[in-house]
Design a protein around this motif. Structure first.
Motif, PDB file in Angstrom:
ATOM      1  N   GLY A  43       0.819  -1.198   0.000  1.00  0.00           N
ATOM      2  CA  GLY A  43       0.000   0.000   0.000  1.00  0.00           C
ATOM      3  C   GLY A  43       0.854   1.250   0.000  1.00  0.00           C
ATOM      4  N   SER A  44       0.274   2.330   0.529  1.00  0.00           N
ATOM      5  CA  SER A  44       0.955   3.624   0.531  1.00  0.00           C
ATOM      6  C   SER A  44       1.228   4.077   1.955  1.00  0.00           C
ATOM      7  N   VAL A  45       2.378   4.692   2.153  1.00  0.00           N
ATOM      8  CA  VAL A  45       2.774   5.149   3.474  1.00  0.00           C
ATOM      9  C   VAL A  45       3.711   6.339   3.314  1.00  0.00           C
ATOM     10  N   GLN A  46       3.785   7.153   4.339  1.00  0.00           N
ATOM     11  CA  GLN A  46       4.730   8.261   4.318  1.00  0.00           C
ATOM     12  C   GLN A  46       6.110   7.782   4.720  1.00  0.00           C
ATOM     13  N   GLY A  55       7.474   5.430   7.743  1.00  0.00           N
ATOM     14  CA  GLY A  55       6.429   4.500   8.157  1.00  0.00           C
ATOM     15  C   GLY A  55       6.819   3.049   7.939  1.00  0.00           C
ATOM     16  N   SER A  56       5.861   2.171   8.219  1.00  0.00           N
ATOM     17  CA  SER A  56       6.094   0.724   8.141  1.00  0.00           C
ATOM     18  C   SER A  56       4.988   0.049   7.346  1.00  0.00           C
ATOM     19  N   LEU A  57       5.363  -1.057   6.723  1.00  0.00           N
ATOM     20  CA  LEU A  57       4.405  -1.915   6.030  1.00  0.00           C
ATOM     21  C   LEU A  57       4.825  -3.363   6.205  1.00  0.00           C
ATOM     22  N   ARG A  58       3.868  -4.249   6.063  1.00  0.00           N
ATOM     23  CA  ARG A  58       4.135  -5.685   6.159  1.00  0.00           C
ATOM     24  C   ARG A  58       3.565  -6.377   4.933  1.00  0.00           C
ATOM     25  N   LEU A  59       4.387  -7.175   4.298  1.00  0.00           N
ATOM     26  CA  LEU A  59       3.975  -7.981   3.165  1.00  0.00           C
ATOM     27  C   LEU A  59       3.891  -9.438   3.585  1.00  0.00           C
ATOM     28  N   SER A  60       2.897 -10.131   3.046  1.00  0.00           N
ATOM     29  CA  SER A  60       2.735 -11.556   3.316  1.00  0.00           C
ATOM     30  C   SER A  60       2.652 -12.302   1.986  1.00  0.00           C
ATOM     31  N   CYS A  61       3.061 -13.558   2.047  1.00  0.00           N
ATOM     32  CA  CYS A  61       3.032 -14.405   0.851  1.00  0.00           C
ATOM     33  C   CYS A  61       2.628 -15.806   1.283  1.00  0.00           C
ATOM     34  N   ALA A  62       1.470 -16.259   0.840  1.00  0.00           N
ATOM     35  CA  ALA A  62       0.975 -17.587   1.168  1.00  0.00           C
ATOM     36  C   ALA A  62       1.341 -18.542   0.045  1.00  0.00           C
ATOM     37  N   VAL A  63       2.005 -19.624   0.412  1.00  0.00           N
ATOM     38  CA  VAL A  63       2.486 -20.590  -0.572  1.00  0.00           C
ATOM     39  C   VAL A  63       1.626 -21.850  -0.520  1.00  0.00           C
ATOM     40  N   LYS A  85      11.587   4.529   2.954  1.00  0.00           N
ATOM     41  CA  LYS A  85      12.084   5.708   2.236  1.00  0.00           C
ATOM     42  C   LYS A  85      11.404   5.782   0.866  1.00  0.00           C
ATOM     43  N   PRO A  86      11.329   6.957   0.281  1.00  0.00           N
ATOM     44  CA  PRO A  86      10.733   7.064  -1.057  1.00  0.00           C
ATOM     45  C   PRO A  86      11.404   6.139  -2.075  1.00  0.00           C
ATOM     46  N   GLU A  87      12.683   5.902  -1.918  1.00  0.00           N
ATOM     47  CA  GLU A  87      13.383   5.027  -2.871  1.00  0.00           C
ATOM     48  C   GLU A  87      13.014   3.557  -2.706  1.00  0.00           C
ATOM     49  N   ASP A  88      12.242   3.221  -1.681  1.00  0.00           N
ATOM     50  CA  ASP A  88      11.732   1.860  -1.524  1.00  0.00           C
ATOM     51  C   ASP A  88      10.483   1.634  -2.368  1.00  0.00           C
ATOM     52  N   THR A  89       9.964   2.682  -2.971  1.00  0.00           N
ATOM     53  CA  THR A  89       8.772   2.551  -3.808  1.00  0.00           C
ATOM     54  C   THR A  89       9.040   1.617  -4.976  1.00  0.00           C
ATOM     55  N   ALA A  90       8.191   0.596  -5.105  1.00  0.00           N
ATOM     56  CA  ALA A  90       8.378  -0.420  -6.146  1.00  0.00           C
ATOM     57  C   ALA A  90       7.224  -1.411  -6.072  1.00  0.00           C
ATOM     58  N   ILE A  91       7.188  -2.299  -7.035  1.00  0.00           N
ATOM     59  CA  ILE A  91       6.321  -3.482  -6.928  1.00  0.00           C
ATOM     60  C   ILE A  91       7.168  -4.566  -6.283  1.00  0.00           C
ATOM     61  N   TYR A  92       6.633  -5.143  -5.228  1.00  0.00           N
ATOM     62  CA  TYR A  92       7.347  -6.176  -4.491  1.00  0.00           C
ATOM     63  C   TYR A  92       6.792  -7.553  -4.834  1.00  0.00           C
ATOM     64  N   TYR A  93       7.702  -8.513  -5.004  1.00  0.00           N
ATOM     65  CA  TYR A  93       7.339  -9.872  -5.367  1.00  0.00           C
ATOM     66  C   TYR A  93       7.938 -10.858  -4.381  1.00  0.00           C
ATOM     67  N   CYS A  94       7.170 -11.843  -3.978  1.00  0.00           N
ATOM     68  CA  CYS A  94       7.742 -12.953  -3.249  1.00  0.00           C
ATOM     69  C   CYS A  94       8.126 -14.032  -4.256  1.00  0.00           C
ATOM     70  N   ALA A  95       9.106 -14.838  -3.873  1.00  0.00           N
ATOM     71  CA  ALA A  95       9.623 -15.860  -4.769  1.00  0.00           C
ATOM     72  C   ALA A  95      10.035 -17.079  -3.959  1.00  0.00           C
ATOM     73  N   GLY A 116       5.100 -14.689  -6.784  1.00  0.00           N
ATOM     74  CA  GLY A 116       3.810 -14.110  -6.450  1.00  0.00           C
ATOM     75  C   GLY A 116       3.385 -13.121  -7.516  1.00  0.00           C
ATOM     76  N   GLN A 117       2.191 -12.578  -7.335  1.00  0.00           N
ATOM     77  CA  GLN A 117       1.601 -11.712  -8.352  1.00  0.00           C
ATOM     78  C   GLN A 117       2.119 -10.274  -8.283  1.00  0.00           C
ATOM     79  N   GLY A 118       2.812  -9.931  -7.213  1.00  0.00           N
ATOM     80  CA  GLY A 118       3.328  -8.574  -7.060  1.00  0.00           C
ATOM     81  C   GLY A 118       2.353  -7.691  -6.312  1.00  0.00           C
ATOM     82  N   THR A 119       2.908  -6.788  -5.518  1.00  0.00           N
ATOM     83  CA  THR A 119       2.091  -5.834  -4.788  1.00  0.00           C
ATOM     84  C   THR A 119       2.814  -4.495  -4.728  1.00  0.00           C
ATOM     85  N   GLN A 120       2.059  -3.422  -4.913  1.00  0.00           N
ATOM     86  CA  GLN A 120       2.660  -2.096  -4.974  1.00  0.00           C
ATOM     87  C   GLN A 120       2.935  -1.563  -3.574  1.00  0.00           C
ATOM     88  N   VAL A 121       4.122  -1.024  -3.407  1.00  0.00           N
ATOM     89  CA  VAL A 121       4.492  -0.296  -2.202  1.00  0.00           C
ATOM     90  C   VAL A 121       4.899   1.109  -2.636  1.00  0.00           C
TER      91      VAL A 121
END
Length: 124
Positions: A10-13, A16-24, A86-96, A115-120
């Motif tokens: 998602g989006s954060v300033q 901030g913090s975010l958590r990604l999960s990947c169910a296999v 940080k702003p430079e962490d902005t990307a689509i994140y993928y689990c593998a 995984g299908q990718g998720t926007q951060v």
């Protein structure tokens, strides 16, 4: 059939913090390493962090001290907790998943399942 389903992001300033999960699901014959990658449009996919079957982890220098990779074998799940974003962490994140012993190198070609990718998005 192997499936990796991502959630979180998602989006954060900045800061901030975010958590990604990947169910296999499905059987992976060899799964020495699982990992998180990220990609910015127009750039190559970049390895962020990897974890081996024993729980040992490796991370790229740019996220050390801020990102933590973990897994729950009972739930067949992979996680990425991202702090001090940080702003430079902005990307689509993928689990593998599914890498052999070379998985620690965080090369995308070593990972057959994605995984299908998720926007951060991190705003300044």
């Amino acid at each position: 059939q192997v499936q990796l389903v991502q959630s979180g992001g998602g989006s954060v300033q900045a800061g901030g913090s975010l958590r990604l999960s990947c169910a296999v699901s499905g059987y992976i014959e060899r799964n020495d390493y699982m990992a998180w990658f990220r990609q910015v449009p127009g750039k190559e996919r970049e390895g962020v962090a990897a974890i081996d079957s024993y729980g040992y982890t490796t991370r790229v220098d740019s996220v050390k001290g801020r990102f933590k990779i973990s897994k729950d074998d009972a739930k067949n799940a992979l996680y990425l907790v991202m702090d001090q974003l940080k702003p430079e962490d902005t990307a689509i994140y993928y689990c593998a998943a599914g890498a052999g012993l070379s998985g620690w190198r965080l090369q995308s070609r070593d990972y057959p399942y994605w995984g299908q990718g998720t926007q951060v998005t991190v705003s300044a």
